[in-house]
Design a protein around this motif. Structure first.
Motif, PDB file in Angstrom:
ATOM      1  N   ASP A 154       0.042  -0.869  43.804  1.00 38.28           N
ATOM      2  CA  ASP A 154      -1.108  -1.633  44.302  1.00 38.28           C
ATOM      3  C   ASP A 154      -1.837  -2.351  43.165  1.00 38.28           C
ATOM      4  OD1 ASP A 154      -2.094   0.658  43.070  1.00 38.28           O
ATOM      5  OD2 ASP A 154      -3.711   0.953  44.514  1.00 38.28           O
ATOM      6  N   GLY A 155      -1.213  -2.451  42.001  1.00 38.98           N
ATOM      7  CA  GLY A 155      -1.845  -2.995  40.805  1.00 38.98           C
ATOM      8  C   GLY A 155      -2.154  -4.477  40.832  1.00 38.98           C
ATOM      9  N   HIS A 198       3.740  -8.619  43.662  1.00 36.72           N
ATOM     10  CA  HIS A 198       4.002  -7.611  42.629  1.00 36.72           C
ATOM     11  C   HIS A 198       5.316  -7.914  41.917  1.00 36.72           C
ATOM     12  CE1 HIS A 198       5.137  -3.672  40.966  1.00 36.72           C
ATOM     13  NE2 HIS A 198       3.846  -3.368  41.000  1.00 36.72           N
ATOM     14  N   ALA A 245      -7.707   1.686  38.993  1.00 37.64           N
ATOM     15  CA  ALA A 245      -7.172   1.929  37.653  1.00 37.64           C
ATOM     16  C   ALA A 245      -7.054   0.622  36.869  1.00 37.64           C
ATOM     17  CB  ALA A 245      -5.805   2.604  37.761  1.00 37.64           C
ATOM     18  N   VAL A 256       3.550   1.885  37.436  1.00 36.38           N
ATOM     19  CA  VAL A 256       2.874   3.099  37.892  1.00 36.38           C
ATOM     20  C   VAL A 256       1.988   2.828  39.117  1.00 36.38           C
ATOM     21  CG1 VAL A 256       1.184   4.874  37.201  1.00 36.38           C
ATOM     22  CG2 VAL A 256       2.900   4.089  35.578  1.00 36.38           C
ATOM     23  N   HIS A 257       1.553   1.584  39.265  1.00 33.29           N
ATOM     24  CA  HIS A 257       0.615   1.239  40.335  1.00 33.29           C
ATOM     25  C   HIS A 257       1.206   0.146  41.231  1.00 33.29           C
ATOM     26  CE1 HIS A 257      -2.581   3.604  38.546  1.00 33.29           C
ATOM     27  NE2 HIS A 257      -2.216   3.104  37.378  1.00 33.29           N
ATOM     28  N   CYS A 317     -13.938  -0.181  38.991  1.00 31.92           N
ATOM     29  CA  CYS A 317     -12.639  -0.476  38.392  1.00 31.92           C
ATOM     30  C   CYS A 317     -12.736  -0.278  36.879  1.00 31.92           C
ATOM     31  CB  CYS A 317     -12.235  -1.908  38.725  1.00 31.92           C
ATOM     32  SG  CYS A 317     -10.545  -2.279  38.314  1.00 31.92           S
ATOM     33  N   CYS A 347      -7.262  -1.471  43.525  1.00 34.71           N
ATOM     34  CA  CYS A 347      -6.670  -0.564  42.537  1.00 34.71           C
ATOM     35  C   CYS A 347      -7.698  -0.332  41.432  1.00 34.71           C
ATOM     36  CB  CYS A 347      -5.377  -1.141  41.961  1.00 34.71           C
ATOM     37  SG  CYS A 347      -4.577  -0.049  40.770  1.00 34.71           S
ATOM     38  N   HIS A 382      -6.382  -3.935  37.743  1.00 31.76           N
ATOM     39  CA  HIS A 382      -5.520  -4.792  38.543  1.00 31.76           C
ATOM     40  C   HIS A 382      -5.283  -6.126  37.844  1.00 31.76           C
ATOM     41  CE1 HIS A 382      -9.715  -4.899  40.033  1.00 31.76           C
ATOM     42  NE2 HIS A 382      -9.560  -6.200  39.931  1.00 31.76           N
ATOM     43  N   HIS A 387       1.632  -0.713  33.598  1.00 32.35           N
ATOM     44  CA  HIS A 387       0.617  -0.546  34.642  1.00 32.35           C
ATOM     45  C   HIS A 387       1.222  -0.833  36.026  1.00 32.35           C
ATOM     46  CE1 HIS A 387      -3.309  -0.552  36.560  1.00 32.35           C
ATOM     47  NE2 HIS A 387      -2.962  -1.688  37.131  1.00 32.35           N
TER      48      HIS A 387
END
Length: 173
Positions: free
Chosen positions: A33-34, A4, A41, A30-31, A119, A39, A43, A27
């Motif tokens: 786990d992005g 990350h 939302a 906020v995430h 996703c 994830c 990735h 992104h």
């Protein structure tokens, strides 16, 4: 350094596509786990267009699920130490070519695209990988076919995201 953290540094250093680049950074902020497929939302993914500049050609894979000619690439894995390492791993696995090297200078392009549920999207960080002339390729389990195309043939078989990636990679050579 985590994958990350590496992604954030790579994106901050990337100087093109400012608005899109910022959406990647937003992104990831906020995430936490992005970077991972889990994830939903969206990735970050890593890909690489394998090119043979001496012969003026690009290696594309006919993606098994999407049934489209694309560059090599996919999801980051826990063992990946960087986005560049993830892109090189994916390119090597999906092309069957040992000894690929990434084009210096970091990512060549960014491409955010929608994907089917659960996703929402992939935030793809795209590199270019150089293959030695005459490098032998192989079809992976993720592909229906893997084939070299002359630079001028890519637009006939692939979508515009691949054409833009090839154009950017060639400009970097």
């Amino acid at each position: 350094m985590s994958l990350h953290d590496d992604a954030v540094l790579v994106l901050k250093a990337y100087e093109d596509q400012g608005e899109l680049r910022q959406s990647y950074l937003d992104h990831l902020s906020v995430h936490p786990d992005g970077m991972w497929k889990a994830c939903t939302a969206g990735h970050v993914t890593a890909s690489a267009l394998v090119i043979d500049p001496e012969r003026g050609r690009a290696l594309l894979t006919l993606h098994r699920k999407l049934r489209m000619w694309l560059q090599m690439g996919g999801h980051c894995e826990p063992g990946d130490v960087s986005l560049a390492a993830a892109a090189l791993r994916e390119a090597t696995e999906e092309s069957g070519i040992a000894g690929l090297t990434l084009l210096p200078g970091g990512p060549v392009r960014l491409d955010r695209h929608a994907i089917p549920a659960p996703c929402h999207c992939h935030f793809d960080v795209q590199y270019a990988a150089l293959a030695a002339p005459g490098a032998a390729h192989a079809i992976s389990d993720e592909s229906l076919d893997v084939r070299w195309f002359g630079y001028d043939e890519v637009a006939e078989v692939a979508d515009m995201s691949v054409v833009r990636l090839l154009t950017a990679a060639r400009a970097r050579l």
